[in-house]
Write a protein that holds these residues in place. Structure first.
Motif, short mmCIF file in Angstrom:
data_model
loop_
_atom_site.label_atom_id
_atom_site.label_comp_id
_atom_site.label_asym_id
_atom_site.label_seq_id
_atom_site.Cartn_x
_atom_site.Cartn_y
_atom_site.Cartn_z
N ILE A 124 35.63 41.73 48.11
CA ILE A 124 34.76 40.55 48.23
C ILE A 124 33.94 40.36 46.96
N GLY A 125 33.32 41.44 46.49
CA GLY A 125 32.50 41.33 45.28
C GLY A 125 33.30 40.89 44.08
N GLY A 126 34.49 41.44 43.95
CA GLY A 126 35.32 41.08 42.81
C GLY A 126 35.81 39.65 42.85
N ILE A 127 36.21 39.18 44.02
CA ILE A 127 36.70 37.81 44.12
C ILE A 127 35.58 36.80 43.90
N VAL A 128 34.37 37.09 44.43
CA VAL A 128 33.23 36.20 44.16
C VAL A 128 32.97 36.12 42.67
N GLY A 129 32.99 37.28 42.01
CA GLY A 129 32.79 37.28 40.56
C GLY A 129 33.89 36.56 39.82
N ALA A 130 35.13 36.72 40.30
CA ALA A 130 36.26 36.06 39.64
C ALA A 130 36.15 34.55 39.74
N CYS A 131 35.70 34.05 40.88
CA CYS A 131 35.60 32.60 41.07
C CYS A 131 34.54 31.97 40.17
N PHE A 132 33.62 32.78 39.64
CA PHE A 132 32.61 32.28 38.73
C PHE A 132 33.18 31.99 37.34
#
Length: 494
Positions: A58-66
Motif C-alpha cells: 500500500i505504501g509503495g503504490i501510494v508513493g508510486a502514484c505520486f
C-alpha cells in the motif's frame, strides 16, 4: 525541440563524480528498502508477515502514484538553477529525516505499529519521489551526447554499487555493532549516520552539476499533450514494463536472501566454507592489526548466517562492478537494447540455478552469485541510459521535450516493482508459514524460501527479456536520433 547551452562533447570528471554522489546518497536508503524492509518489519519491528506485506504494498503504490504529478511539476519548475537541480537541494534534509522515522521502532501496540509503519513508509516514498525523480531526469539534460550518457551512467552506477556494498555487506553487522546486539537501536543509529552523509552528498550533486539541454523558449505544451505524447511512445511503454519487472525481481530476491541464509542454507556447512576460504582468518587478522596500533577490535557478528550473507553479497557486488566496466564498450558497439537483453538473460540463468542446490552446496551457490553478479552488472547502467534515450526519442518524434514526465513513469515503475516485490517477500513468507519466533523453520517454509529466491524471482526477469522485442531504439536508431537532434539544435541557435 531543445536548445543546448554550449553543450560540451564531454562532461568533466568532477561533474560526473558529483552527479554520482547523489545516487550513492539515495541508495543508502533505497538499497536498505530493497534488501531489508521485509526483514525490518518482521524480525525487528515484529509485525506479522501479512501486515508487513500490506504496509509495503500500500505504501509503495501510494508513493508510486505520486510520480506522474511530480514529473509534471518538475517539468514546469522554473528557477535560476534549472528545472531539476533545485529539487535535489530542497529535499536533501527531508529525505534523511523521513528515512530515520521509517526505521524507528516506537512501541505503539500491535495496531499502532502497523499505522506508524504505513504512514512513515508512505512519507518516505513521497520524499523519495520528490528527490529521485528530478535527480534521474537530470541525467537527460546534463548532455545530449548519448555516448557521454553511457559514461555518466557508468560513474553513477559505480556509486550505486558502493552504496549496495555498504548496505548488503556491512549493514547487518553494523546494525548489530551500533546497537550492541539490539537491532532496533542499531537501525536507528545507522540511519542517523546515513541521513547526515546523504544530505552532504546531495548538496555536492547540486553544486557540481549544470543543466544544459533545456526546452526552447518557443516550446508550449499542455499537460494533456504531454500525456498523449507519452502514451504514443512505444519505447516508453516497453521501458515502463521492463522497469516494473526488473525491480520486482530485485526486491524479491534481495529481500529473501537474508531468510535464505538464516533458514535454508546449512549453518554447519556455511561455517566450514567461511573457514576454508579464509574469511574467519581475515577477521582475526584485522582485529590483530587494529589491536597492534591501539585501536578497538572490530566486533564482527559470530553467526555463520550473518557472515555468509555479507560475503555472498560482497562477491556479487564486486562482480557487478566488474560487469559495469564492460557495459559502455559493449553498448557503444552493439547498442543498449541488445546488450541489456542478452546480459539479463544470462544473469537470470545463474539465479534460477540456485533452485537445484541443496542446503549443503555452499560453493556452487557462491559461484552462481559470482556469475549472476557479473552479467547483471552489465545491465545496470543501461536501464537508465535507455530511459534518457526514450526522452530523446519523444523529442525527435514530437518536437517537444518532457524529460521529468518520462522519468516519472520510470520511477513509478521502480516503486511499483519495489512495492510488488517487497510485498511478495512478506506474502510468500506468510504463505509458506514463516514464524520469526521459531529457532528453525519448518521444511516446507525453507523450501518456499528457496523457491522465492530462485524460481519466483527469475520469472519477472525472463518476462523483461521478452518485452525488449518491442523496443524500437536499436543501435542504428540511437545514432539517427542523436544526429537529427544535433542538427535541429544547431539550426535553432542561428
Amino acid at each position: 525541440m531543445s536548445i543546448p547551452k554550449a553543450t560540451p562533447a564531454r562532461l568533466g570528471v568532477v561533474e560526473k563524480l558529483g552527479y554520482s554522489l547523489g545516487d550513492l546518497a539515495a541508495n543508502l536508503i533505497f538499497q536498505t528498502l530493497l534488501t531489508f524492509i521485509a526483514f525490518f518489519y518482521t524480525d525487528v519491528y515484529k509485525l506479522a508477515p501479512s501486515a508487513a506485506a500490506s504496509v509495503i504494498f500500500i505504501g509503495g503504490i501510494v508513493g508510486a502514484c505520486f510520480n506522474p504529478m511530480m514529473g509534471l511539476l518538475a517539468d514546469r519548475t522554473r528557477t535560476r538553477w534549472g528545472k531539476f537541480r533545485p529539487w535535489i537541494l530542497w529535499t536533501s534534509i527531508p529525505f534523511g529525516l523521513t528515512a530515520l522515522l521509517a526505521f524507528s521502532t516506537p512501541d505503539l501496540g500491535e495496531q499502532g505499529k502497523i499505522v506508524y509503519a504505513l504512514l512513515t513508509y508512505i512519507l518516505l516514498m513521497l520524499v523519495y519521489s520528490a528527490n529521485n525523480l528530478p535527480y534521474s531526469a537530470l541525467s537527460g539534460v546534463l548532455t545530449g551526447n548519448m555516448a557521454e550518457r553511457n559514461s555518466l551512467s557508468a560513474y553513477r552506477f559505480t556509486a550505486v554499487m558502493v552504496a549496495q556494498f555498504i548496505i548488503q555487506v556491512l549493514l547487518l553487522p553494523l546494525v548489530l555493532i551500533a546497537g550492541g546486539g539490539d537491532k532496533a537501536l542499531g537501525f536507528q543509529n545507522v540511519m542517523t549516520v546515513f541521513a547526515i552523509v546523504g544530505t552532504v552528498f546531495f548538496l555536492i550533486t547540486f553544486f557540481t552539476t549544470r543543466e544544459r539541454v533545456v526546452p526552447a523558449p518557443t516550446q508550449r505544451s499542455s499537460i494533456r499533450q504531454d500525456i498523449v505524447d507519452l502514451l504514443g511512445n512505444r519505447p516508453w511503454v516497453v521501458m515502463l514494463v521492463l522497469t516494473i519487472l526488473v525491480f520486482i525481481t530485485l526486491a524479491l530476491k534481495g529481500g529473501t536472501y537474508v531468510y535464505y541464509f538464516n533458514s535454508y542454507l546449512s549453518e554447519t556447512h556455511l561455517a566450514a566454507f567461511l573457514e576454508n576460504i579464509g574469511f574467519n582468518g581475515f577477521i582475526a587478522g584485522l582485529n590483530a592489526l587494529l589491536a597492534s596500533v591501539g585501536l578497538t577490535a572490530f566486533h564482527w557478528p559470530k553467526d555463520a548466517a550473518t557472515s555468509g550473507f555479507s560475503v555472498f553479497n560482497a562477491v556479487g557486488i564486486i562482480m557487478m562492478i566488474i560487469g559495469i566496466g564492460f557495459s559502455k564498450p559493449l553498448a557503444d558497439r552493439f547498442g543498449k537494447r541488445d546488450v541489456f537483453g542478452a546480459a539479463l538473460l544470462v544473469s537470470t540463468v545463474f539465479m534460477l540455478a540456485l533452485y537445484f542446490f541443496p542446503p549443503e552446496s555452499i560453493g556452487p551457490v557462491f559461484l552462481c552469485q559470482l556469475l549472476h553478479g557479473f552479467f547483471y552488472g552489465i545491465t545496470i547502467p543501461l536501464l537508465w541510459a535507455m530511459i534518457a534515450d526514450v526522452a530523446d526519442y519523444s523529442e525527435w518524434k514530437n518536437n517537444r521535450r518532457a524529460t521529468a514526465l518520462l522519468f516519472s513513469a520510470m520511477i513509478f515503475g521502480l516503486k511499483a516493482g519495489l512495492s510488488i516485490g517487497g510485498a511478495l517477500v512478506a506474502a510468500l513468507l506468510s504463505h509458506y508459514g514463516y514464524d520469526a519466533s521459531l529457532p528453525a523453520q519448518a521444511p516446507e517454509t525453507a523450501n518456499g524460501i528457496l523457491l522465492s529466491v530462485s524460481v519466483w524471482a527469475s520469472i519477472p526477469f525472463l518476462l523483461g527479456v521478452a518485452s525488449l522485442a518491442l523496443y524500437d531504439i536499436r543501435k542504428s536508431v540511437e545514432l539517427q536520433i542523436e544526429r537529427d537532434l544535433g542538427d535541429r539544435r544547431a539550426a535553432a541557435q542561428h
